[in-house]
Design an enzyme around this catalytic site. Structure first.
Site, short mmCIF file in Angstrom:
data_model
loop_
_atom_site.label_atom_id
_atom_site.label_comp_id
_atom_site.label_asym_id
_atom_site.label_seq_id
_atom_site.Cartn_x
_atom_site.Cartn_y
_atom_site.Cartn_z
N ASP A 1 6.92 -1.97 0.88
CA ASP A 1 7.23 -0.74 0.16
C ASP A 1 6.20 0.36 0.28
O ASP A 1 5.21 0.12 0.26
CB ASP A 1 7.84 -1.08 -1.27
N GLU B 1 14.65 -3.01 -7.85
CA GLU B 1 14.68 -2.97 -9.57
C GLU B 1 15.75 -3.87 -10.02
O GLU B 1 16.88 -3.98 -9.17
CB GLU B 1 14.56 -1.69 -9.82
N ASN C 1 9.72 -7.18 -14.77
CA ASN C 1 11.22 -6.92 -15.04
C ASN C 1 11.99 -7.76 -13.85
O ASN C 1 13.05 -7.65 -13.76
CB ASN C 1 11.72 -5.42 -15.05
N HIS D 1 11.50 -7.57 -10.55
CA HIS D 1 11.73 -6.80 -9.30
C HIS D 1 10.76 -7.53 -8.18
O HIS D 1 9.96 -8.00 -8.58
CB HIS D 1 11.47 -5.29 -9.30
C1 F6R Z 1 4.03 -4.14 -4.26
C2 F6R Z 1 5.54 -4.63 -4.81
C3 F6R Z 1 5.81 -5.07 -6.20
C4 F6R Z 1 4.78 -6.09 -6.64
C5 F6R Z 1 4.96 -5.98 -8.24
C6 F6R Z 1 3.60 -6.70 -8.95
O1 F6R Z 1 4.08 -4.01 -2.95
O2 F6R Z 1 6.51 -4.96 -3.83
O3 F6R Z 1 6.89 -5.70 -6.23
O4 F6R Z 1 4.54 -6.97 -6.12
O5 F6R Z 1 5.13 -4.90 -9.00
O6 F6R Z 1 2.62 -5.98 -8.96
P1 F6R Z 1 1.34 -6.36 -9.64
O7 F6R Z 1 0.73 -7.44 -8.52
O8 F6R Z 1 0.38 -5.03 -9.80
O9 F6R Z 1 1.52 -6.92 -10.91
#
Ligand code: F6R
Length: 254
Positions: free
Chosen positions: A74, A150, A143, A145
Site C-alpha cells: 500500500d 479497513e 482495528n 485491517h
Molecule cells: C502497512 C500495512 C498496515 C500495517 C498495520 C500495522 O503496509 O499494510 O496494514 O501492517 O497498520 O502497522 P504497525 O506495524 O505500524 O502497527
C-alpha cells in the site's frame, strides 16, 4: 468455523525481535531455494526488525536479492515519494537502499498518480504478470485491517482506493507532524490480491494487537474484521509476541 475455513498456524515468541528473525529466516530459505521469488512486503513498525535482519543477512551472509521481485501492499494518496512518512521512503530506508534489490523489480502503488483508478488497475496487472506472490508479509491494524483494507472492506476486492479509518489515521499520526497531516486515503492491494499469495506470514506485536489477533482466529469471517478473511487461505502463519497472543486462549475476544 465452517469447513471451508482454515486455521492459521500460530508461533508465539518471547520477544518481537525473535519473530522478526524467524520471518527473515523463512525469506532467506525461500530465496536460496528460489532466487527469483516474489515477495510481498508491508510497512509500519512491525516489520522493521525483520528488514534489519534481512539487511544483516545480505551484508554478512551474502543473501542475494538480485533476482527477486518485491510488491508492497500500500501507499498513501497524495504523499510525494520523498515525504518522510511515505511508504516509498520507508522501504528505501529500511530495506531497498541496503540490499541488492533491482529498482525495476520493486513495486509500490503510486499514490501521486493523476488517475488513481488507472494506477490500481496497473498495479493489479503487475501483480498478475509477476505473481503470484510466493511469500506475503503482513502486519495487522488494531482495528483488524490488513494492507489498508479497513473494516467494511470488500473481502473479494483487488487493488483499490480506500478511505482510511479515523483509528488508522490516529495510529499512524506518530509518523507525521500532526493528525491533520495524515492523508485520508490510500491505495492498497485488496483482500483478494493478498489471498492470491502462495504463503502468508502475519506478524503482530504488543498488547494493542491482541483483540485483532483474537478476532482473526475466532470471529466470524466478515468485513467487520478484514483479517478474518485470512482464514480463507490454507497457508497462513501468525508470528506473535506473548502480548499479541495473550487473548488467544480467552473464552471470548476482549
Ligand atoms: C502497512 C500495512 C498496515 C500495517 C498495520 C500495522 O503496509 O499494510 O496494514 O501492517 O497498520 O502497522 P504497525 O506495524 O505500524 O502497527
Amino acid at each position: 468455523m465452517s469447513v471451508y475455513e482454515h486455521k492459521p498456524a500460530v508461533a508465539v515468541f518471547h520477544e518481537a525481535h525473535e519473530a522478526g528473525i524467524a520471518a527473515a529466516k523463512l525469506i532467506a530459505e525461500l530465496l536460496r531455494a528460489k532466487p527469483n521469488a516474489v515477495l510481498g512486503l508491508a510497512t509500519g513498525s512491525t516489520p522493521i526488525g525483520l528488514y534489519a535482519e534481512l539487511v544483516r543477512m545480505h551484508r554478512e551472509d551474502g543473501l542475494d536479492f538480485s533476482r527477486a521481485t518485491f510488491f508492497n501492499l500500500d501507499e498513501y494518496v497524495g504523499l510525494p515519494r520523498e515525504h518522510v512518512a511515505s511508504f516509498h521512503r520507508f522501504m528505501r530506508e529500511h530495506l531497498f537502499d541496503h540490499i541488492n534489490a533491482m529498482p525495476d523489480r520493486t513495486f509500490i502503488p503510486n499514490g501521486m498518480a493523476a488517475d488513481l483508478q488507472a494506477e490500481c488497475r496497473r498495479y493489479e496487472a503487475l501483480l498478475r504478470e509477476y505473481g503470484p506472490v510466493d511469500l506475503q508479509i503482513l502486519g495487522i491494524g488494531v482495528n483488524g485491517h490488513i494492507g489498508f483494507n479497513e473494516p467494511g472492506a470488500d473481502l473479494n476486492g483487488d487493488t483499490n482506493i480506500v478511505t482510511l479509518a479515523d483509528k488508522t489515521r490516529k495510529d499512524n499520526a506518530r509518523f507525521f507532524d500532526n493528525l491533520d497531516a495524515v492523508p485520508t486515503s490510500a491505495l492498497t492491494m485488496g483482500i483478494a490480491s493478498i489471498l492470491r499469495a502462495r504463503r502468508i506470514l502475519l506478524l503482530a506485536f504488543g498488547e494493542a494487537k491482541r483483540e485483532a489477533i483474537c478476532k482473526l482466529m475466532s470471529a466470524s469471517v466478515s468485513p467487520a474484521c478484514p483479517a478474518t478473511a485470512l482464514r480463507g487461505h490454507d497457508n497462513v502463519a501468525l508470528l506473535l509476541d506473548a502480548q499479541a497472543a495473550s487473548a488467544l486462549d480467552a473464552p471470548a475476544c476482549p
